[in-house]
Design a protein around this motif. Structure first.
Motif, PDB file in Angstrom:
ATOM      1  N   ARG A  83       0.704  -1.138   0.362  1.00 27.56           N
ATOM      2  CA  ARG A  83      -0.642   0.032  -0.413  1.00 27.56           C
ATOM      3  C   ARG A  83       1.231   1.446   0.106  1.00 27.56           C
ATOM      4  NH1 ARG A  83      -5.533  -0.557   1.409  1.00 27.56           N
ATOM      5  NH2 ARG A  83      -6.627  -2.119   2.127  1.00 27.56           N
ATOM      6  N   GLY A  84       2.058   1.361   0.997  1.00 27.67           N
ATOM      7  CA  GLY A  84       2.756   2.366   1.050  1.00 27.67           C
ATOM      8  C   GLY A  84       3.567   2.905  -0.430  1.00 27.67           C
ATOM      9  N   ILE A  85       3.801   1.617  -1.157  1.00 28.04           N
ATOM     10  CA  ILE A  85       4.164   1.989  -2.735  1.00 28.04           C
ATOM     11  C   ILE A  85       3.033   2.296  -3.511  1.00 28.04           C
ATOM     12  CG2 ILE A  85       5.667   0.312  -4.392  1.00 28.04           C
ATOM     13  CD1 ILE A  85       6.688  -1.574  -2.028  1.00 28.04           C
ATOM     14  N   GLY A 126       0.028   7.454  -6.311  1.00 27.03           N
ATOM     15  CA  GLY A 126      -0.591   8.215  -5.647  1.00 27.03           C
ATOM     16  C   GLY A 126      -1.796   8.059  -5.227  1.00 27.03           C
ATOM     17  N   VAL A 127      -2.730   6.632  -4.938  1.00 24.68           N
ATOM     18  CA  VAL A 127      -3.144   5.999  -4.418  1.00 24.68           C
ATOM     19  C   VAL A 127      -3.585   4.859  -3.739  1.00 24.68           C
ATOM     20  CG1 VAL A 127      -4.512   6.163  -7.004  1.00 24.68           C
ATOM     21  CG2 VAL A 127      -2.704   4.009  -6.496  1.00 24.68           C
ATOM     22  N   ASP A 128      -4.102   4.841  -3.068  1.00 24.12           N
ATOM     23  CA  ASP A 128      -4.387   3.495  -1.947  1.00 24.12           C
ATOM     24  C   ASP A 128      -5.525   2.044  -2.631  1.00 24.12           C
ATOM     25  OD1 ASP A 128      -4.476   1.990  -0.228  1.00 24.12           O
ATOM     26  OD2 ASP A 128      -5.792   3.381   1.415  1.00 24.12           O
ATOM     27  N   LEU A 129      -5.268   0.852  -1.881  1.00 27.42           N
ATOM     28  CA  LEU A 129      -6.811  -0.296  -2.132  1.00 27.42           C
ATOM     29  C   LEU A 129      -7.898   0.199  -1.973  1.00 27.42           C
ATOM     30  CD1 LEU A 129      -4.936  -2.986  -1.096  1.00 27.42           C
ATOM     31  CD2 LEU A 129      -4.701  -2.143  -3.368  1.00 27.42           C
ATOM     32  N   ALA A 130      -9.007  -0.062  -2.955  1.00 28.01           N
ATOM     33  CA  ALA A 130     -10.279   0.513  -2.646  1.00 28.01           C
ATOM     34  C   ALA A 130     -11.128  -0.066  -1.073  1.00 28.01           C
ATOM     35  CB  ALA A 130     -10.769   0.824  -3.620  1.00 28.01           C
TER      36      ALA A 130
END
Length: 379
Positions: free
Chosen positions: A150-152, A158-162
């Protein structure tokens, strides 16, 4: 790395299905040794002889997939490949599969091939053996491999998982201040411009809607953003670990493999298989999983091309939207290939996954002029 290994076995004479089964049934130690060889051959820091010492090289020679032949292209998929695959929630669903098989007989009795898959999945995805901790880029300092990924995703895309955790709590991970937060809007504008250019290729008369200069400027900015996160080989090891783990998931869902059969999840597409598995373990995948799975490989190729800086001027914009070199254009940069068919798939599936019609006008993103583009990334 997993998909590349399968294609290597196909090139050696195995059928696509036999190659997939050979990898899915392999010992996790052999996969670890193979990944270490891939990492050493990439030689991100251009160290004489590669980063590994003689002890590790001697150990590699005993691996089932040794030696690794030299490759001119990327040795693993781009972090964007891992992101769209993980956004299906497949990793969390497969965690429940492993837990159910290990904890009882609620899912039935696994056949031998499924037991082999369970051993490798538990080791590779969830740290079931100490030997894979460096591979997952985890340690006592950063113990959660999903949190590392998630950090990568945040830093590079510029996104996180949904979704949050498996228990639907908010996910916690190190959210770096330096991140490409403007990447997605700019990328979506590029997809719109590429669609306009593709539509123009089919026109025999009328206004030319292809804006090669705009495509170049957007591609230049996106490439710069990606390379900024690569300085001094930064995040390369983590990207390889993510691509390997999600490549394993992708391969598991690619056909009606033994574990799919044991889960009674046979279907005609990866998205349908994942949906059926989710029903078996009580965790639904992302509703647009089919689109994420369908574009993962093509997205990787497109992002690699942007990061490599092949579109170094408007005269090379056609690389991103044509299926063959248009008449009257100069030679393509060494190592580049026309991506028209791949970009078309990304446009279609990204539109379906995001709910945005990228074949219609989008709000233009601000593009900064890159005075001196960074050197193209080699991997």
């Amino acid at each position: 790395m997993i998909q590349q290994l399968v294609q290597r076995l196909v090139a050696a004479g195995l059928s696509q299905q036999d190659a997939a089964l050979a990898v899915l049934g392999s010992d996790p130690m052999d996969l670890v040794l193979h990944m270490e060889q891939v990492w050493d051959q990439a030689n991100i820091w251009n160290e004489p002889g590669g980063p590994a010492g003689p002890a590790r090289r001697a150990l590699w020679a005993s691996g089932a997939f040794s030696p690794v032949p030299p490759t001119a292209g990327p040795a693993w998929d781009h972090i964007g490949y891992s992101y769209v695959l993980e956004n299906t929630r497949a990793v969390q669903i497969l965690r429940r599969v492993v837990k159910e098989f290990r904890g009882g007989e609620g899912l039935g009795i696994p056949q031998r091939a499924t037991s082999r898959w369970l051993d490798a999945t538990e080791a590779m995805l969830f740290g079931g053996a100490n030997l894979v901790s460096p591979w997952l880029s985890t340690s006592s300092f950063r113990p959660d491999p999903e949190g590392v990924r998630r950090g990568i995703y945040w830093r590079v895309l510029g996104v996180d998982l949904a979704f949050g955790t498996e228990a639907n709590a908010p996910a916690v991970f190190d959210k770096a201040a330096a991140a490409n937060t403007g990447f997605v809007p700019l990328f979506e504008e590029l997809l719109f411009e590429l669609w306009q250019a593709m539509s123009n290729l089919r026109n025999t008369s009328g206004v030319n809607q292809a804006d090669d200069d705009r495509i170049f400027r957007i591609a230049e900015q996106l490439g710069y953003q990606l390379r900024v996160r690569r300085q001094q080989g930064m995040l390369a090891r983590e990207e390889l670990a993510a691509a390997t783990v999600l490549g394993w998931v992708h391969l598991t869902l690619s056909t009606n493999t033994p574990v799919i059969v044991d889960l009674r999840a046979e279907a005609s597409s990866p998205g349908e298989r994942l949906k059926l598995i989710g029903e078996r373990v009580g965790l639904a995948p992302h509703t647009r999983s089919g689109s994420f799975l369908a574009m993962a490989t093509e997205l990787s190729l497109l992002l690699r091309t942007l990061e490599a800086g092949y579109v170094s001027g408007p005269q090379f914009a056609w690389l991103l939207y044509a299926q063959a070199q248009p008449p009257g254009t100069g030679p393509a940069p060494a190592g580049a290939q026309p991506l028209g068919a791949f970009s078309r798939r990304v446009i279609t599936e990204w539109s379906a996954a995001s709910g945005k019609d990228l074949k219609k006008a989008v709000v233009p993103a601000r593009v900064n002029v890159v005075a001196k583009p960074s050197a193209p990334a080699s991997r």
